[in-house]
Design an enzyme around this catalytic site. Structure first.
Site, short mmCIF file in Angstrom:
data_model
loop_
_atom_site.label_atom_id
_atom_site.label_comp_id
_atom_site.label_asym_id
_atom_site.label_seq_id
_atom_site.Cartn_x
_atom_site.Cartn_y
_atom_site.Cartn_z
N LYS A 43 -1.80 33.47 9.33
CA LYS A 43 -2.74 32.83 10.11
C LYS A 43 -2.49 32.04 11.47
CE LYS A 43 -6.67 30.19 10.11
NZ LYS A 43 -8.21 29.59 9.21
N ARG A 51 -8.09 30.07 -2.98
CA ARG A 51 -6.79 29.65 -2.53
C ARG A 51 -7.26 28.30 -2.31
NH1 ARG A 51 -3.12 29.85 1.85
NH2 ARG A 51 -3.21 28.60 3.21
N TRP A 83 0.97 26.21 5.52
CA TRP A 83 0.52 25.13 6.42
C TRP A 83 0.76 24.57 7.72
CZ3 TRP A 83 -1.27 25.01 1.00
CH2 TRP A 83 -2.77 25.43 1.22
N TYR A 127 -7.25 21.09 1.52
CA TYR A 127 -7.58 21.44 -0.54
C TYR A 127 -7.88 21.05 -1.14
CZ TYR A 127 -7.59 25.73 3.21
OH TYR A 127 -8.62 26.93 3.91
N HIS A 141 -12.15 33.17 -0.64
CA HIS A 141 -11.13 32.48 -0.13
C HIS A 141 -10.77 30.86 -0.60
CE1 HIS A 141 -8.66 30.43 3.19
NE2 HIS A 141 -9.48 29.35 3.04
N ARG A 149 -3.60 34.54 1.44
CA ARG A 149 -4.86 34.29 1.95
C ARG A 149 -5.40 36.57 1.80
NH1 ARG A 149 -2.53 31.71 5.54
NH2 ARG A 149 -3.73 29.29 6.51
#
Length: 341
Positions: free
Chosen positions: A215, A276, A299, A308, A273, A188
């Site tokens: 995150k 990614r 994740w 994604y 972003h 990120r």
């Protein structure tokens, strides 16, 4: 029972002259101290000096408390941004005066400023969290309902190799290096700009993102492929930070220079972003397992990976030919029948 225990803490229960029940925590696990608290409270109540009304708290007090409690979060800078914007509408307001109508007015004003629904909703999520914290701290009896705006389904966006080449050619050297590194690692933006040399092991070809930087709150081990290593070997080690501009750490990638480069390169509907997303889709289309991709990207669930990774059907083109009669992958009918029998 006028004194009782919940867990390790004693509580007291007293009735006023008009029959109202007052229940309070004695804030102690000592029975003797709880008895003393009970007696003093009872004397105050019966003398008529007691009031159970709590002082009104302001939104500003709530904001300070919420920011203090959120300092450890990786998204703290984003939280600060939304709280600052909320202050323009709620600064000096009492918490009890924040009604659903006030929230609706804030939404209307933000929309009139041309702000997207998604951006407004992110701000409202912060407001909702603040009000819920106020309830937990007994600063507010009940939080008003915060109704979110409808958002169109976000369609994943990834970069083609042709777009990548055009964009790299338009970017300043330091941003081009950071873009190449992002496409190689899937990190990120905040992890790239804050990456320090003491997090990188060039000999072992790996980097580490600490839990308080990720995150999900979990540390991420980042294997450095040949492309990522090439970028790192181009960077000066005169600073503690890996990526610098004129000797100073880069604070943002998604900046004016980035946006101007996008325009010159003719790349539309693309944010930093999305690099990614591009990294994840390329892994998925190259056969990387969902299990490995989840751990590579840090994740917390595979649901995010599907969002994604399901970006292109090109890598399924060969498999899609399996149902075409006389196609390149068709098995003769006679062979199938012999197998069944």
């Amino acid at each position: 029972m006028s004194i009782f225990k919940r867990g390790t803490t004693y509580y007291v229960s007293i009735y006023t002259r008009d029959g109202r029940r007052i229940k309070q925590s004695a804030r102690t696990s000592d029975r003797r101290l709880a008895q003393q608290f009970h007696d003093e409270l009872k004397a105050t109540v019966w003398k008529g000096d007691y009031t159970d009304e709590k002082p009104d708290r302001t939104w500003d007090q709530c904001a300070v408390a919420y920011l203090t409690a959120s300092q450890h979060k990786a998204t703290f800078s984003t939280i600060q941004m939304h709280v600052k914007k909320l202050r323009t509408y709620l600064g000096g307001c009492l918490l009890k005066d924040i009604t659903p109508d006030v929230v609706e007015e804030i939404k209307a004003r933000r929309l009139s400023e041309g702000v997207a629904h998604g951006t407004v909703n992110r701000m409202l999520e912060i407001l909702r969290a603040m009000l819920n914290m106020a309830v937990d701290r007994e600063w507010l009896a009940k939080a008003p309902k915060v109704q979110m705006l409808p958002e169109p389904e976000r369609r994943p966006r990834w970069l083609t190799y042709e777009e990548e080449a055009r964009l790299l050619a338009e970017l300043p050297e330091h941003l081009a290096a950071m873009m190449r590194f992002s496409l190689s690692t899937g990190l990120r933006e905040s992890n790239v700009v804050n990456l320090r040399w003491d997090q990188v092991d060039l000999d072992r070809k790996c980097a580490c993102i600490y839990g308080d930087q990720s995150k999900t709150g979990q540390p991420i081990a980042v294997p450095l492929n040949s492309a990522a290593m090439a970028v790192l070997q181009e960077q000066s080690q005169d600073s503690a930070y890996v990526f610098t501009y004129k000797g100073r750490p880069v604070t943002r990638c998604n900046n004016t220079a980035w946006k101007k480069a996008l325009a010159r390169a003719g790349v539309q509907n693309f944010t930093w972003h999305n690099l990614r997303s591009t990294w994840a889709s390329r892994h998925a289309m190259s056969g990387t397992s969902m299990f490995d991709l989840q751990h590579l990207g840090g994740w917390s669930s595979q649901a995010m990976i599907q969002r994604y990774a399901a970006l292109s059907a090109e890598h399924l083109a060969e498999a899609s030919e399996n149902v075409v009669r006389d196609g390149p992958n068709t098995v003769p009918t006679e062979t199938v029948l012999r197998t069944l029998h």
